[in-house]
Design a protein around this motif. Structure first.
Motif, short mmCIF file in Angstrom:
data_model
loop_
_atom_site.label_atom_id
_atom_site.label_comp_id
_atom_site.label_asym_id
_atom_site.label_seq_id
_atom_site.Cartn_x
_atom_site.Cartn_y
_atom_site.Cartn_z
N ALA A 105 53.01 31.74 37.56
CA ALA A 105 53.61 31.31 36.28
C ALA A 105 53.55 29.80 36.15
N GLY A 106 53.82 29.09 37.26
CA GLY A 106 53.74 27.63 37.22
C GLY A 106 52.33 27.14 36.96
N VAL A 107 51.36 27.79 37.58
CA VAL A 107 49.96 27.39 37.38
C VAL A 107 49.54 27.59 35.93
N VAL A 108 49.85 28.76 35.38
CA VAL A 108 49.48 29.05 33.98
C VAL A 108 50.18 28.08 33.04
N GLY A 109 51.49 27.87 33.25
CA GLY A 109 52.22 26.93 32.39
C GLY A 109 51.67 25.52 32.49
N GLY A 110 51.31 25.08 33.71
CA GLY A 110 50.76 23.74 33.87
C GLY A 110 49.43 23.56 33.17
N VAL A 111 48.58 24.57 33.27
CA VAL A 111 47.28 24.49 32.59
C VAL A 111 47.46 24.38 31.08
N VAL A 115 52.42 13.83 36.22
CA VAL A 115 53.73 14.44 36.35
C VAL A 115 53.64 15.96 36.14
N VAL A 116 52.95 16.38 35.09
CA VAL A 116 52.80 17.81 34.83
C VAL A 116 52.03 18.49 35.96
N PHE A 117 50.96 17.85 36.42
CA PHE A 117 50.18 18.41 37.53
C PHE A 117 51.05 18.56 38.78
N ALA A 118 51.86 17.53 39.08
CA ALA A 118 52.66 17.53 40.30
C ALA A 118 53.66 18.67 40.32
N TYR A 119 54.27 18.97 39.18
CA TYR A 119 55.36 19.94 39.16
C TYR A 119 54.91 21.36 38.79
N THR A 120 53.63 21.54 38.48
CA THR A 120 53.16 22.88 38.12
C THR A 120 52.00 23.35 38.98
N LEU A 121 50.94 22.57 39.06
CA LEU A 121 49.74 23.00 39.78
C LEU A 121 49.75 22.62 41.26
N ARG A 122 50.39 21.54 41.60
CA ARG A 122 50.34 21.04 42.98
C ARG A 122 51.15 21.86 43.99
N THR A 134 55.38 34.97 42.55
CA THR A 134 54.57 34.20 43.47
C THR A 134 53.80 35.14 44.37
N THR A 135 52.51 34.92 44.49
CA THR A 135 51.68 35.77 45.32
C THR A 135 50.81 34.91 46.21
N PRO A 136 50.49 35.40 47.42
CA PRO A 136 49.61 34.64 48.29
C PRO A 136 48.18 34.72 47.80
N ASP A 137 47.40 33.67 48.01
CA ASP A 137 45.98 33.70 47.71
C ASP A 137 45.25 32.90 48.77
N PRO A 138 43.92 33.10 48.92
CA PRO A 138 43.18 32.39 49.96
C PRO A 138 43.16 30.90 49.68
N SER A 139 43.18 30.10 50.73
CA SER A 139 43.16 28.64 50.58
C SER A 139 41.78 28.16 50.26
N ARG A 140 41.68 27.13 49.41
CA ARG A 140 40.41 26.52 49.09
C ARG A 140 40.28 25.15 49.73
N GLU A 141 41.28 24.71 50.48
CA GLU A 141 41.24 23.41 51.10
C GLU A 141 40.47 23.48 52.40
N PRO A 142 40.01 22.31 52.93
CA PRO A 142 39.36 22.32 54.24
C PRO A 142 40.28 22.91 55.28
N GLU A 143 39.74 23.80 56.09
CA GLU A 143 40.58 24.52 57.03
C GLU A 143 40.68 23.79 58.35
N PRO A 144 41.86 23.79 58.97
CA PRO A 144 42.02 23.18 60.28
C PRO A 144 41.37 24.02 61.36
N THR A 145 41.23 23.49 62.51
CA THR A 145 40.68 24.21 63.64
C THR A 145 41.74 24.34 64.71
N LYS A 146 41.83 25.50 65.31
CA LYS A 146 42.86 25.71 66.32
C LYS A 146 42.60 24.80 67.52
#
Length: 247
Positions: free
Chosen positions: A32-38, A73-80, A2-14
Motif C-alpha cells: 500500500a505504501g509503495v502504490v501510494g508513493g508512486v 520526502v515522499v520517496f523516503a516515507y513510502t518507497l524506501r 505487507t508481503t515479503p518479496d525477493p530482494s533486488r539489492e546486491p546480496e551479501p556473502t556469508k
C-alpha cells in the motif's frame, strides 16, 4: 498489507565458516505504501513539470524547489522503507536511517501500536515497512470468531447426530461432521498480514538465538543516516524559503 518479496539489492556473502556462496535476503515491504508513493510522486511530477513549462516569473523556480523538496520526502516515507532478513542479520531501512542488527544483538521484536525491534542495549527501532493496521487486526479477529462459531456448530451437529444414530451409518455421519468441524479450525488462528510477518521474524530470531556460535549472527549494531535523502530535501526547503523571502 505487507508481503515479503525477493530482494533486488546486491546480496551479501556469508562469512567464512558458514557458506561460500551468495545468499538472498528476504524482504518485507508495504504494498500500500509503495502504490501510494508512486501515485503521489506521479502527481508531484505532473504538476511540477507543467508549472515549469508554462509558468511565468518565479513560478518555474518555485515548482523546481517544491519538487526538489517533496520528491525525496515522499520517496523516503513510502518507497524506501523495507526490512531485509537473512540467517545472520536484520536490516531495517527506515525513511532516514539504515539500521543493521546482527541476530546476536536483537533482544526482542515487539508489536503494539507499532512494530519495533529492540537491541541488547534497550534501544528501540521502529519497523516502518511493517505498519500496524488496527483495521486489519479487527478483520482478522472477526474472521477467527466466525470460524470458531462455525466449528462449534459443526461439532454440536456431529454430537447430536452421533447420539441419535448410535453406531453404524449414523456414527459414520457423526464422524464426518466432526471432521468438518476440525477442518474449519485447521487453518489456525487468523492474523493480520503484518502480524504474520512479525511472527516469522520472531521465529527466525528464536532459532538464531539457539545458535550463538554462528559468526554471521554476531557483531555490533550499526546505524547510517540517509544523507542521499536528507541533502536534497534540505536543499529544496532552503530554496523554497529563499524564494518566498524574496517575495
Amino acid at each position: 498489507m505487507t508481503t515479503p518479496d525477493p530482494s533486488r539489492e546486491p546480496e551479501p556473502t556469508k562469512p567464512a565458516g558458514t557458506a561460500t556462496t551468495p545468499y538472498k535476503d528476504r524482504v518485507y515491504r508495504s504494498p500500500a505504501g509503495v502504490v501510494g508513493g508512486v501515485l503521489v510522486l506521479a502527481i508531484v511530477a505532473w504538476l511540477g513539470i507543467d508549472a515549469v513549462v508554462v509558468g511565468e516569473g518565479r513560478t518555474p523556480w518555485l515548482a523546481l524547489a517544491t519538487m526538489l523538496f517533496l520528491g525525496p520526502v515522499v520517496f523516503a516515507y513510502t518507497l524506501r522503507p523495507a526490512v531485509f532478513v537473512n540467517d545472520d542479520r536484520l536490516r531495517v531501512r527506515n525513511p532516514l536511517r539504515l539500521i543493521v542488527l546482527p541476530w546476536g544483538q536483537v533482544a526482542s521484536l515487539r508489536s503494539g501500536f507499532s512494530n519495533e525491534v529492540v537491541d541488547e542495549s534497550g534501544t528501540r527501532y521502529q519497523l516502518w515497512a511493517l505498519p500496524v493496521s488496527l483495521r486489519a487486526r479487527s478483520k482478522a479477529a472477526r474472521q477467527e470468531a466466525r470460524a470458531a462459531r462455525a466449528a462449534a456448530r459443526a461439532d454440536a451437529r456431529a454430537d447430536a447426530r452421533g447420539g441419535q444414530s448410535g453406531a453404524g451409518r449414523g456414527g459414520a455421519v457423526g464422524a464426518a461432521d466432526l471432521g468438518a468441524g476440525a477442518a474449519l479450525a485447521a487453518g489456525g488462528p487468523r492474523r493480520a498480514e503484518t502480524d504474520r510477518a512479525m511472527d516469522e521474524l520472531r521465529e527466525l530470531h528464536e532459532r538464531r538465538q539457539g545458535e550463538p556460535g554462528v559468526q554471521g549472527a554476531q557483531g555490533e549494531v550499526t546505524v547510517r543516516w540517509a544523507y542521499e535523502i536528507i541533502a536534497p530535501a534540505v536543499a529544496g526547503a532552503v530554496l523554497l524559503c529563499v524564494l518566498w523571502g524574496l517575495g
